[in-house]
Design a protein around this motif. Structure first.
Motif, PDB file in Angstrom:
ATOM      1  N   ILE A 121     -30.545  21.219 -39.518  1.00 40.54           N
ATOM      2  CA  ILE A 121     -31.472  22.030 -40.245  1.00 40.54           C
ATOM      3  C   ILE A 121     -30.964  23.180 -40.954  1.00 40.54           C
ATOM      4  O   ILE A 121     -30.011  23.729 -40.117  1.00 40.54           O
ATOM      5  N   SER A 122     -31.481  23.476 -41.942  1.00 40.23           N
ATOM      6  CA  SER A 122     -30.760  24.544 -42.539  1.00 40.23           C
ATOM      7  C   SER A 122     -31.982  25.669 -42.990  1.00 40.23           C
ATOM      8  O   SER A 122     -33.054  25.549 -42.726  1.00 40.23           O
ATOM      9  N   PHE A 123     -31.571  26.992 -43.603  1.00 42.78           N
ATOM     10  CA  PHE A 123     -32.444  27.975 -43.828  1.00 42.78           C
ATOM     11  C   PHE A 123     -33.310  27.526 -44.851  1.00 42.78           C
ATOM     12  O   PHE A 123     -34.573  28.004 -44.933  1.00 42.78           O
ATOM     13  N   ALA A 124     -32.749  26.591 -45.804  1.00 38.18           N
ATOM     14  CA  ALA A 124     -33.707  26.107 -46.899  1.00 38.18           C
ATOM     15  C   ALA A 124     -34.841  25.309 -46.256  1.00 38.18           C
ATOM     16  O   ALA A 124     -36.171  25.355 -46.894  1.00 38.18           O
ATOM     17  N   ASP A 125     -34.743  24.748 -45.214  1.00 38.02           N
ATOM     18  CA  ASP A 125     -35.787  24.142 -44.472  1.00 38.02           C
ATOM     19  C   ASP A 125     -36.761  25.117 -43.980  1.00 38.02           C
ATOM     20  O   ASP A 125     -37.948  24.888 -44.143  1.00 38.02           O
ATOM     21  N   LEU A 126     -36.417  26.049 -43.294  1.00 35.26           N
ATOM     22  CA  LEU A 126     -37.448  27.150 -42.951  1.00 35.26           C
ATOM     23  C   LEU A 126     -38.053  27.807 -44.169  1.00 35.26           C
ATOM     24  O   LEU A 126     -39.386  27.772 -44.153  1.00 35.26           O
ATOM     25  N   ALA A 127     -37.327  28.129 -45.211  1.00 36.28           N
ATOM     26  CA  ALA A 127     -37.841  28.722 -46.323  1.00 36.28           C
ATOM     27  C   ALA A 127     -39.086  27.763 -47.143  1.00 36.28           C
ATOM     28  O   ALA A 127     -40.169  28.258 -47.527  1.00 36.28           O
ATOM     29  N   GLY A 128     -38.723  26.537 -47.038  1.00 36.03           N
ATOM     30  CA  GLY A 128     -39.707  25.534 -47.698  1.00 36.03           C
ATOM     31  C   GLY A 128     -40.927  25.454 -46.795  1.00 36.03           C
ATOM     32  O   GLY A 128     -41.954  25.320 -47.379  1.00 36.03           O
ATOM     33  N   THR A 129     -40.786  25.334 -45.454  1.00 37.82           N
ATOM     34  CA  THR A 129     -41.650  25.358 -44.515  1.00 37.82           C
ATOM     35  C   THR A 129     -42.575  26.356 -44.592  1.00 37.82           C
ATOM     36  O   THR A 129     -43.887  26.193 -44.717  1.00 37.82           O
TER      37      THR A 129
END
Ligand code: DAH
Length: 351
Positions: A232-240
């Motif tokens: 899991i990456s920060f991009a997953d967080l931002a996208g969510t």
């Protein structure tokens, strides 16, 4: 067998029982029944007199007569008790009726109630996240210091605890039990309860010793999010967060993440959206900034994984926590959050 024949001298027991039957049926109140009872069964009553006269009889007659008197006494007692139950019921019914309070409020234009705006917002937020594949979980509002702080990488006396104005309960050792200051402890409970992967949101009530103002109330609600999986990456967080913002507030409201500090995430961010009251121009609600903070987010700190026994080399994750009341306030353009607690029907009717 004739009652008087057996020899209770001077007393017709059968007639006495019959008199008791009609007199008790005639007794209109518990009080008049009580008088009747003492006349019939009391020390000066006929039965007592009959009892006393037994001494004049021969022993075998005395026994038979005694039994008959006893039988008559039981019959009279049963009649009185039966009538008393009926009268007591009736008197109670009258009293209950006279004490009845009609609490119905008669409104000019009858309105049906509806779910409070905060609960409705919570339901809607859950729906958005369930649609994105998240499960919904809950935890207790009264927490131990360990769940609320320590397991979230805030040891006792850690300065970061100052970010939360905490209500402590007088329970156990001093400052060991708190009204939870955020929903983040539910992350810990969830990771203890189930092995990864975790995709869950955790809504609920929180408490802080905050002075109420346009954006703060001391009893409020958060929805926590936690994802734990491999890679899991920060991009997953931002996208969510982006997906959530568009789904809940509509395409005109923008989100931004600003660097921030939370002990349980690294890196951490503050999640803000365009102020819906002034559309970004600046107003009292957003302290003239044009942005309103909805919560925090970040990548789960390895120390948090360690606290629940997960290997930080193997597992990665992100977390977030938003204010539900804040979401309601922004979506419904409520300038002052305090109205959510005041329960003024003129306001509630509009929401
Ligand atoms: N618990 C934080 C608070 O109440 C909000 C928060 C920040 C929750 C970052 C998170 C997070 O899960 O990752 O202030």
């Amino acid at each position: 067998m004739s009652a008087s024949a057996a020899g209770a001298p001077g007393t017709d027991l059968r007639a006495l029982v019959e008199r008791a039957r009609s007199a008790s049926a005639d007794a209109a109140t518990v009080e008049s029944l009580r008088q009747l009872e003492s006349e019939l069964l009391g020390k000066q009553g006929e039965l007592a007199r009959a009892q006393r006269s037994l001494g004049a009889l021969a022993p075998d007659e005395r026994r038979a007569a005694g039994l008959e008197i006893q039988e008559a006494r039981r019959a009279v007692e049963a009649l009185v008790a039966g009538r008393r139950a009926v009268l007591a019921d009736a008197e109670r019914a009258v009293r209950v009726e006279s004490e009845r309070l009609d609490l119905t409020e008669v409104l000019d234009a009858p309105t049906r109630g509806h779910v409070h705006i905060v609960q409705r917002t919570r339901d809607q937020l859950e729906d958005v996240f369930v649609g994105m594949g998240f499960a919904v979980a809950e935890g207790p509002e009264v927490e131990t210091d360990w769940y609320n702080f320590e397991a979230l990488n805030m040891p006792i006396a850690h300065p970061a605890r100052g970010m939360w104005d905490t209500f402590y309960l007088e329970l156990g050792d001093p400052e060991t039990v708190v009204l939870r200051t955020h929903t983040s402890p539910v992350q810990i409970r969830l990771m203890q309860q189930q092995p990864p992967p975790v995709y869950a949101v955790m809504p609920g009530r929180c408490y802080r010793r905050d002075t109420p103002d346009a954006r703060h109330i001391p009893i409020f609600h958060q929805i926590e999010g936690l994802v734990v999986d491999r890679g899991i990456s920060f991009a997953d967080l931002a996208g969510t967060i982006e997906t959530f913002t568009t789904a809940y507030f509509g395409p005109d409201i923008h989100a931004r993440l600003r660097p921030a500090y939370f002990p349980f995430t690294e890196p951490s961010a503050e999640y803000e959206i365009t102020c819906t009251i002034c559309k970004g121009a600046g107003c009292r609600t957003c302290s003239q900034t044009g942005w309103v903070e909805l919560g925090g987010a970040g990548m789960v700190d390895p120390a948090v994984f360690a606290a629940v026994g997960l290997d930080p080399e193997e597992w990665t994750g992100f977390a977030f926590g938003f204010g539900i009341d804040r979401c309601a306030q922004m979506r419904h353009e409520i300038p002052d959050m305090r109205v959510l607690l005041e329960n003024d029907v003129r306001v509630l009717r509009q929401l």
